[in-house]
Enzyme design. Sequence first.
Site, PDB file in Angstrom:
ATOM      1  N   GLU A 122      16.048  35.726  25.704  1.00  0.00           N
ATOM      2  CA  GLU A 122      16.605  35.395  24.388  1.00  0.00           C
ATOM      3  C   GLU A 122      16.866  36.615  23.505  1.00  0.00           C
ATOM      4  OE1 GLU A 122      13.924  32.490  22.700  1.00  0.00           O
ATOM      5  OE2 GLU A 122      14.325  31.028  24.266  1.00  0.00           O
TER       6      GLU A 122
ATOM      7  N   ASN B 181      17.240  36.006  30.864  1.00  0.00           N
ATOM      8  CA  ASN B 181      17.063  34.562  30.677  1.00  0.00           C
ATOM      9  C   ASN B 181      17.433  34.165  29.241  1.00  0.00           C
ATOM     10  OD1 ASN B 181      15.930  32.145  31.986  1.00  0.00           O
ATOM     11  ND2 ASN B 181      14.318  32.233  30.422  1.00  0.00           N
TER      12      ASN B 181
ATOM     13  N   HIS C 146      17.036  23.439  28.139  1.00  0.00           N
ATOM     14  CA  HIS C 146      16.251  22.416  27.446  1.00  0.00           C
ATOM     15  C   HIS C 146      17.263  21.490  26.771  1.00  0.00           C
ATOM     16  CE1 HIS C 146      12.598  24.619  28.211  1.00  0.00           C
ATOM     17  NE2 HIS C 146      13.183  25.710  27.764  1.00  0.00           N
TER      18      HIS C 146
ATOM     19  N   GLU D 206      14.553  26.459  33.183  1.00  0.00           N
ATOM     20  CA  GLU D 206      13.615  25.729  32.308  1.00  0.00           C
ATOM     21  C   GLU D 206      14.138  24.328  31.979  1.00  0.00           C
ATOM     22  OE1 GLU D 206      12.417  28.011  28.852  1.00  0.00           O
ATOM     23  OE2 GLU D 206      12.463  29.894  29.943  1.00  0.00           O
TER      24      GLU D 206
ATOM     25  N   ASP E  25      14.606  20.609  31.129  1.00  0.00           N
ATOM     26  CA  ASP E  25      13.987  19.338  30.756  1.00  0.00           C
ATOM     27  C   ASP E  25      14.982  18.546  29.912  1.00  0.00           C
ATOM     28  OD1 ASP E  25      13.669  20.653  28.270  1.00  0.00           O
ATOM     29  OD2 ASP E  25      11.514  20.889  28.506  1.00  0.00           O
TER      30      ASP E  25
HETATM   31  C1  XIL Z   1       6.898  27.274  25.662  1.00  0.00           C
HETATM   32  C2  XIL Z   1       5.642  26.748  26.349  1.00  0.00           C
HETATM   33  O1  XIL Z   1       6.009  25.704  27.218  1.00  0.00           O
HETATM   34  C3  XIL Z   1       4.646  26.257  25.331  1.00  0.00           C
HETATM   35  O2  XIL Z   1       3.413  25.889  25.943  1.00  0.00           O
HETATM   36  C4  XIL Z   1       4.378  27.352  24.281  1.00  0.00           C
HETATM   37  O3  XIL Z   1       3.531  26.855  23.285  1.00  0.00           O
HETATM   38  C5  XIL Z   1       5.683  27.817  23.669  1.00  0.00           C
HETATM   39  O4  XIL Z   1       6.562  28.251  24.699  1.00  0.00           O
HETATM   40  N1  XIL Z   1      11.766  28.882  26.123  1.00  0.00           N
HETATM   41  C6  XIL Z   1      10.963  29.722  26.860  1.00  0.00           C
HETATM   42  C7  XIL Z   1       9.567  29.323  27.166  1.00  0.00           C
HETATM   43  O5  XIL Z   1      11.471  30.735  27.378  1.00  0.00           O
HETATM   44  O6  XIL Z   1       8.696  30.431  27.262  1.00  0.00           O
HETATM   45  C8  XIL Z   1       9.012  28.336  26.159  1.00  0.00           C
HETATM   46  O7  XIL Z   1       7.740  27.879  26.613  1.00  0.00           O
HETATM   47  C9  XIL Z   1       9.984  27.195  25.974  1.00  0.00           C
HETATM   48  C10 XIL Z   1      11.308  27.697  25.444  1.00  0.00           C
END
Ligand code: XIL
Length: 331
Positions: free
Chosen positions: A135, A176, A212, A242, A244
Amino acid sequence: MREDVQPGLRVLADRKRFRIGTCVSAPLLQWDPQYANTVRREFNVITTENALKFAVVAPKRGQYNFSDADAIVDFAEANRMEVRGHVLVWHSQLPQWLANGALTRSGLVEILTTHIADVVGRYSGRIAAWDVVNEAVGSDGAFRESIWYKMIGKEYVDLAFRAARSADPTARLYYNDYGIEASDEHAEGIYELIRDLKQRDIPVDAVGLQMHVDMNESKRIERLPAAIGRLRTLGLEAAVTELDVRMNVQEHPTAEHLARQAAIYRQVLRFCLQTPRLEACVLWGFTDRHSWVPHFFPDQNHAAIFDENYCRKPAYDALAEELAGPSPSSG
Ligand code: XIL
């Protein structure tokens, strides 16, 4: 409750030589046997969810804590899984001594390069891929005003990739980020960043798409091929890192909610399987019992492929069907 059906996502993915993964938490692997068993059965790659974040690994200056990361890497090796290391340089989850410390530019450069040399070096040959920088680009397409950028300038990205490559020349190095498929400005900023890195021979191998997704944003998925195609012209590998699919449903999702969610999971995995050199589809958690989503997005939940009782949801079946289907190359 559906019966356990064999063979599980992992076996199906292995047959296709495809990586299907999830992020994992070390304490849950240790304390929740159902969690650990499900990871073993369903996935062939795991990402460290929080265990390798700066605040966890280096809570005090000069003092490392590798216990959670070691536990995850040991678990992966015992179960013949690959590990993705997440994350070396990010603006979030930094320790106090770093986020609020009185540091000079050269001091921060030293912290960054030493951290990467030590962390990547410790797991050299054992962690197959690293999210080196996460990011760095904001939603407006400009460099994010992180401590790294404000104190070091954009060179911090170069330093990070070079340090990672020299600490483990065999690991695949990822940039990423989120939203490559969601916003033109963000996508353009990421493209420009990577184009510039490649042009100057900075060792970035791949781009990670976080993904996400809110169930109401399914249009984003249709933009994936174009977004990836453009990055591909830079000669990169890629992965979904990542995934979801969350929803704003207070009590129990209806069959219609679950079907819409399943359709998005299916679409993303199908895209992964059809795209050459897109090496993995990694979920950000797999059970609604242990999910980051409700902590982070107020009123949103139910984002995973298993529910809070570890029962498979339609999204699970969608992934299994895609993995079981014919490979694109075999028709
Ligand atoms: C999230 C974790 O899942 C949580 O447990 C933590 O509190 C915050 O971070 N993008 C990312 C991840 O690159 O590292 C993040 O993970 C979710 C968003």
